[in-house]
Design a protein around this motif. Sequence first.
Motif, PDB file in Angstrom:
ATOM      1  N   GLN A  29       1.188  -1.260  -9.503  1.00  0.00           N
ATOM      2  CA  GLN A  29       2.176  -1.859  -8.335  1.00  0.00           C
ATOM      3  C   GLN A  29       1.615  -2.534  -6.997  1.00  0.00           C
ATOM      4  O   GLN A  29       2.162  -3.681  -6.598  1.00  0.00           O
ATOM      5  N   VAL A  30       0.579  -2.224  -6.778  1.00  0.00           N
ATOM      6  CA  VAL A  30      -0.174  -2.705  -5.422  1.00  0.00           C
ATOM      7  C   VAL A  30      -0.913  -3.900  -6.197  1.00  0.00           C
ATOM      8  O   VAL A  30      -0.567  -5.075  -5.321  1.00  0.00           O
ATOM      9  N   LEU A  33       2.082  -6.407  -5.968  1.00  0.00           N
ATOM     10  CA  LEU A  33       2.278  -6.812  -4.524  1.00  0.00           C
ATOM     11  C   LEU A  33       1.443  -7.749  -4.109  1.00  0.00           C
ATOM     12  O   LEU A  33       1.844  -8.915  -3.470  1.00  0.00           O
ATOM     13  N   GLN A  70      -0.659  -8.675   5.368  1.00  0.00           N
ATOM     14  CA  GLN A  70      -0.306  -7.729   4.349  1.00  0.00           C
ATOM     15  C   GLN A  70      -0.923  -8.031   2.905  1.00  0.00           C
ATOM     16  O   GLN A  70      -1.377  -7.018   2.587  1.00  0.00           O
ATOM     17  N   LEU A  74      -3.514  -5.096   1.476  1.00  0.00           N
ATOM     18  CA  LEU A  74      -3.341  -4.692   0.292  1.00  0.00           C
ATOM     19  C   LEU A  74      -4.525  -4.913  -0.736  1.00  0.00           C
ATOM     20  O   LEU A  74      -4.865  -4.301  -1.573  1.00  0.00           O
ATOM     21  N   MET A 128       9.898  -5.982  -3.180  1.00  0.00           N
ATOM     22  CA  MET A 128       8.844  -5.644  -3.005  1.00  0.00           C
ATOM     23  C   MET A 128       8.617  -4.452  -2.042  1.00  0.00           C
ATOM     24  O   MET A 128       7.704  -3.537  -2.105  1.00  0.00           O
ATOM     25  N   ASP A 129       9.611  -4.470  -1.081  1.00  0.00           N
ATOM     26  CA  ASP A 129       9.874  -3.333  -0.187  1.00  0.00           C
ATOM     27  C   ASP A 129       9.991  -2.203  -0.709  1.00  0.00           C
ATOM     28  O   ASP A 129       9.485  -0.998  -0.342  1.00  0.00           O
ATOM     29  N   ALA A 132       6.847  -1.022  -2.645  1.00  0.00           N
ATOM     30  CA  ALA A 132       5.932  -0.408  -1.487  1.00  0.00           C
ATOM     31  C   ALA A 132       6.294   1.000  -0.904  1.00  0.00           C
ATOM     32  O   ALA A 132       5.526   1.863  -0.770  1.00  0.00           O
ATOM     33  N   SER A 133       7.723   1.052  -0.824  1.00  0.00           N
ATOM     34  CA  SER A 133       8.016   2.311  -0.388  1.00  0.00           C
ATOM     35  C   SER A 133       7.883   3.507  -1.258  1.00  0.00           C
ATOM     36  O   SER A 133       7.416   4.619  -1.086  1.00  0.00           O
ATOM     37  N   THR A 136       4.207   4.438  -1.742  1.00  0.00           N
ATOM     38  CA  THR A 136       3.605   5.050  -0.712  1.00  0.00           C
ATOM     39  C   THR A 136       3.977   6.504  -0.566  1.00  0.00           C
ATOM     40  O   THR A 136       2.834   7.403  -0.564  1.00  0.00           O
TER      41      THR A 136
END
Length: 141
Positions: A29-30, A33, A70, A74, A128-129, A132-133, A136
Amino acid sequence: MGGNYPDIKGLPFPGQLYHRIDNAKVEDQVKFLVLTLEQIIHLMDAREDMNAVQWNLKTVDHFLADLYRQASELKECVAQYHPSHKESYERKIVRHFRNLKKFLKKKEYSAQAWEQIRRVVKQHLQRMDIIASNATSFKKV
C-alpha cells in the motif's frame, strides 16, 4: 485550482486496482501511494502545457510541493521494506497515467481536458487518503 468541476463525462478510473490495494499488505500500500504520488506529480508538473487553463499557477506550485513532500516522506518508509519483485499494480498505475498524458496530448492540452484530469486526480487523492488512513490504523494495532 479551478473551483467547481464541470459536468463532463470523465476518463476511466482504476477502481478495481484500488480495491486490490485496499486488501494488500501495508508495504505494498505504501509503495502504491508513493508510485501514484510520483505519477500525479509528473502529470501535473506541465506548466508549459497549461496555457489554456485559467488556474492560479502559484496554487499549482503549492499543490505540487505538498505532493512532493508527501512522496519524499513515504519514500523513507518504503526504503525500510525489503526489495520485492515488480508488482502488477505498478505496471497498471503507470499505464493509467500514461493514458492520461496521451489524452491531454490528443485534446491539445485544452482547458476542458485539464479539468477532466483534475477530476481524476481528485479521485486518486481521495482513494489514496482512504488507503493511507487504513494503513496507519493497521500499523498502530
